[in-house]
Design a protein around this motif. Structure first.
Motif, PDB file in Angstrom:
ATOM      1  N   ALA A  96       9.685   4.123   7.090  1.00  0.00           N
ATOM      2  CA  ALA A  96       9.191   4.501   8.321  1.00  0.00           C
ATOM      3  C   ALA A  96       8.387   3.466   8.917  1.00  0.00           C
ATOM      4  N   ASP A  97       7.508   2.666   8.415  1.00  0.00           N
ATOM      5  CA  ASP A  97       6.810   1.827   8.770  1.00  0.00           C
ATOM      6  C   ASP A  97       7.671   0.718   9.511  1.00  0.00           C
ATOM      7  N   LEU A  98       8.930   0.542   9.178  1.00  0.00           N
ATOM      8  CA  LEU A  98       9.731  -0.389   9.856  1.00  0.00           C
ATOM      9  C   LEU A  98      10.430   0.170  10.906  1.00  0.00           C
TER      10      LEU A  98
ATOM     11  N   SER B  79      -0.284  -5.911   4.711  1.00  0.00           N
ATOM     12  CA  SER B  79      -0.556  -5.079   5.877  1.00  0.00           C
ATOM     13  C   SER B  79       0.564  -4.259   6.240  1.00  0.00           C
ATOM     14  N   PRO B  80       0.518  -2.869   6.889  1.00  0.00           N
ATOM     15  CA  PRO B  80       1.495  -2.162   7.417  1.00  0.00           C
ATOM     16  C   PRO B  80       2.108  -2.981   8.775  1.00  0.00           C
ATOM     17  N   GLY B  81       3.349  -2.893   8.983  1.00  0.00           N
ATOM     18  CA  GLY B  81       4.162  -3.809  10.088  1.00  0.00           C
ATOM     19  C   GLY B  81       4.845  -4.791   9.808  1.00  0.00           C
ATOM     20  N   TYR B  82       4.739  -5.499   8.603  1.00  0.00           N
ATOM     21  CA  TYR B  82       5.257  -6.711   8.169  1.00  0.00           C
ATOM     22  C   TYR B  82       5.228  -7.703   9.448  1.00  0.00           C
ATOM     23  N   VAL B  83       6.501  -7.971  10.058  1.00  0.00           N
ATOM     24  CA  VAL B  83       6.561  -9.114  10.909  1.00  0.00           C
ATOM     25  C   VAL B  83       5.795  -8.954  12.139  1.00  0.00           C
TER      26      VAL B  83
ATOM     27  N   TYR C 268      10.844   0.157  16.264  1.00  0.00           N
ATOM     28  CA  TYR C 268      12.088   0.257  17.263  1.00  0.00           C
ATOM     29  C   TYR C 268      12.030   1.382  18.284  1.00  0.00           C
ATOM     30  N   PRO C 269      11.005   1.878  18.921  1.00  0.00           N
ATOM     31  CA  PRO C 269      10.937   2.905  19.544  1.00  0.00           C
ATOM     32  C   PRO C 269      12.186   3.491  20.700  1.00  0.00           C
ATOM     33  N   ALA C 270      12.812   2.360  21.007  1.00  0.00           N
ATOM     34  CA  ALA C 270      14.178   2.739  21.764  1.00  0.00           C
ATOM     35  C   ALA C 270      15.602   3.050  20.985  1.00  0.00           C
ATOM     36  N   ALA C 271      15.565   2.260  19.904  1.00  0.00           N
ATOM     37  CA  ALA C 271      16.788   2.194  19.138  1.00  0.00           C
ATOM     38  C   ALA C 271      17.068   3.523  18.571  1.00  0.00           C
TER      39      ALA C 271
ATOM     40  N   GLY D  40       0.785  -1.146  -0.254  1.00  0.00           N
ATOM     41  CA  GLY D  40      -0.099  -0.210   0.070  1.00  0.00           C
ATOM     42  C   GLY D  40       0.616   1.323   0.241  1.00  0.00           C
ATOM     43  N   TYR D  41       2.155   1.245   0.338  1.00  0.00           N
ATOM     44  CA  TYR D  41       2.786   2.100   0.464  1.00  0.00           C
ATOM     45  C   TYR D  41       4.086   2.560  -0.805  1.00  0.00           C
ATOM     46  N   SER D  42       3.712   1.628  -1.880  1.00  0.00           N
ATOM     47  CA  SER D  42       4.346   1.396  -3.236  1.00  0.00           C
ATOM     48  C   SER D  42       3.727   2.060  -4.192  1.00  0.00           C
ATOM     49  N   PRO D  43       4.490   2.798  -5.234  1.00  0.00           N
ATOM     50  CA  PRO D  43       3.992   3.354  -6.265  1.00  0.00           C
ATOM     51  C   PRO D  43       2.978   2.509  -6.971  1.00  0.00           C
TER      52      PRO D  43
END
Length: 297
Positions: free
Chosen positions: A248-250, A207-211, A254-257, A154-157
């Motif tokens: 950005a979705d990936l 869907s967003p979020g992958y793994v 990782y909020p603490a990285a 969904g985030y691709s051209p």
């Protein structure tokens, strides 16, 4: 020492290796020892993209080793030299196994071989998507992801969204159901894929979020919140998969990285195209010092 002998000391001599994962699968790789160790020893684990055999990274791995890094490439279970079944349709490999079993085993082998507590995880595409499910993530000093993103279609051209949507939602499920695996070679999407790998790839990219879509169901162990290491994500503006939105979705997982994102424009590097995989071609080796800088800084 003759000039030929002096030159030979600066050339890494790769050698095959094998190791066994915690769940008993034998994996095959190639180890490229540092030609002349750096003042601060360094080891780099190159984790391949989906359906890409380790040989694709040979030139880049050799170049890194001549720069003073111990380097390890390998094939995931179900791919290349690590496909042990008579046919890929018989492989029980799943995408999550690559992150939960295969990468951890290679991290341990490389750390032991190099005598280091931590190594750099250098992931191309899918190889940089699993960091949050690696149980021995403390073995990772830093992560460099090249063309790594969630790959959400969904985030691709639009033109690629239509193509990828057809492949992921129609072709893969149909091929799995009829043939028992997904033929990818003849459509130029890498090696033929085990059915479990293709199934999860299709589901995760839808869907967003992958793994993250498998957390709590297929995947029970989640380490995304704990990761505080430096993570550099490098992608090109002409990559239809690792787009700004997908990177950005990936990174949001990782909020603490310590996240850094580099977006490359081909023309600024004297190139017409970079896309998703050209980073590692000899024709694009002018980009390699930039990739090395992300490893060495």
């Amino acid at each position: 020492m003759s000039s030929a002998q002096a030159l030979d000391t600066l050339i890494s001599h790769p050698r095959p290796m094998t190791t066994v994962t915690a769940d008993g699968v034998t994996l095959h790789g190639i180890f490229y020892p540092a030609a002349e160790p750096r003042s601060t020893p360094s080891a780099v684990l190159i984790c391949s993209g989906t359906g890409i055999k380790q040989g694709f990274y040979r030139s880049f791995a050799q170049w890194l080793s001549e720069r003073g890094h111990d380097v390890l490439t390998f094939d995931y279970r179900g791919i290349g030299a690590s496909l042990h079944e008579s046919h890929v349709r018989h492989s029980k490999a799943r995408k999550q196994d690559w992150g939960q079993q295969d990468i951890p085993a290679m991290l341990e082998w490389l750390a032991r071989e190099s005598g280091l507590e931590q190594v750099t995880l250098f992931g191309h595409s899918a190889g940089g998507q699993f960091t949050g499910v690696i149980p021995n993530y403390r073995r990772i000093a830093r992560m460099v992801g090249v063309a790594s993103s969630t790959g959400y279609i969904g985030y691709s051209p639009l033109h690629f969204r239509l193509l990828a949507g057809g492949l992921l939602k129609l072709y893969m499920p149909l091929a799995n159901g009829v043939l028992g695996y997904t033929p990818c070679q003849w459509i130029g999407w890498g090696e033929d894929l085990p059915p479990g790998v293709a199934r999860q790839w299709s589901q995760w990219c839808s869907s967003p979020g992958y793994v993250a879509n498998a957390l709590g169901t297929d995947i029970q162990q989640d380490y995304h919140q704990q990761l505080q290491l430096p993570m550099t994500f490098i992608h090109a503006v002409d990559d239809p998969i690792a787009t700004r939105g997908n990177v950005a979705d990936l990174t949001r997982l990782y909020p603490a990285a310590q996240i850094r994102v580099q977006t490359l424009i081909p023309a600024q590097h004297g190139l017409k195209h970079i896309g998703h995989i050209d980073f590692f071609r000899r024709s694009h080796q002018g980009l390699w010092p930039l990739l090395a800088k992300a490893i060495e800084e």
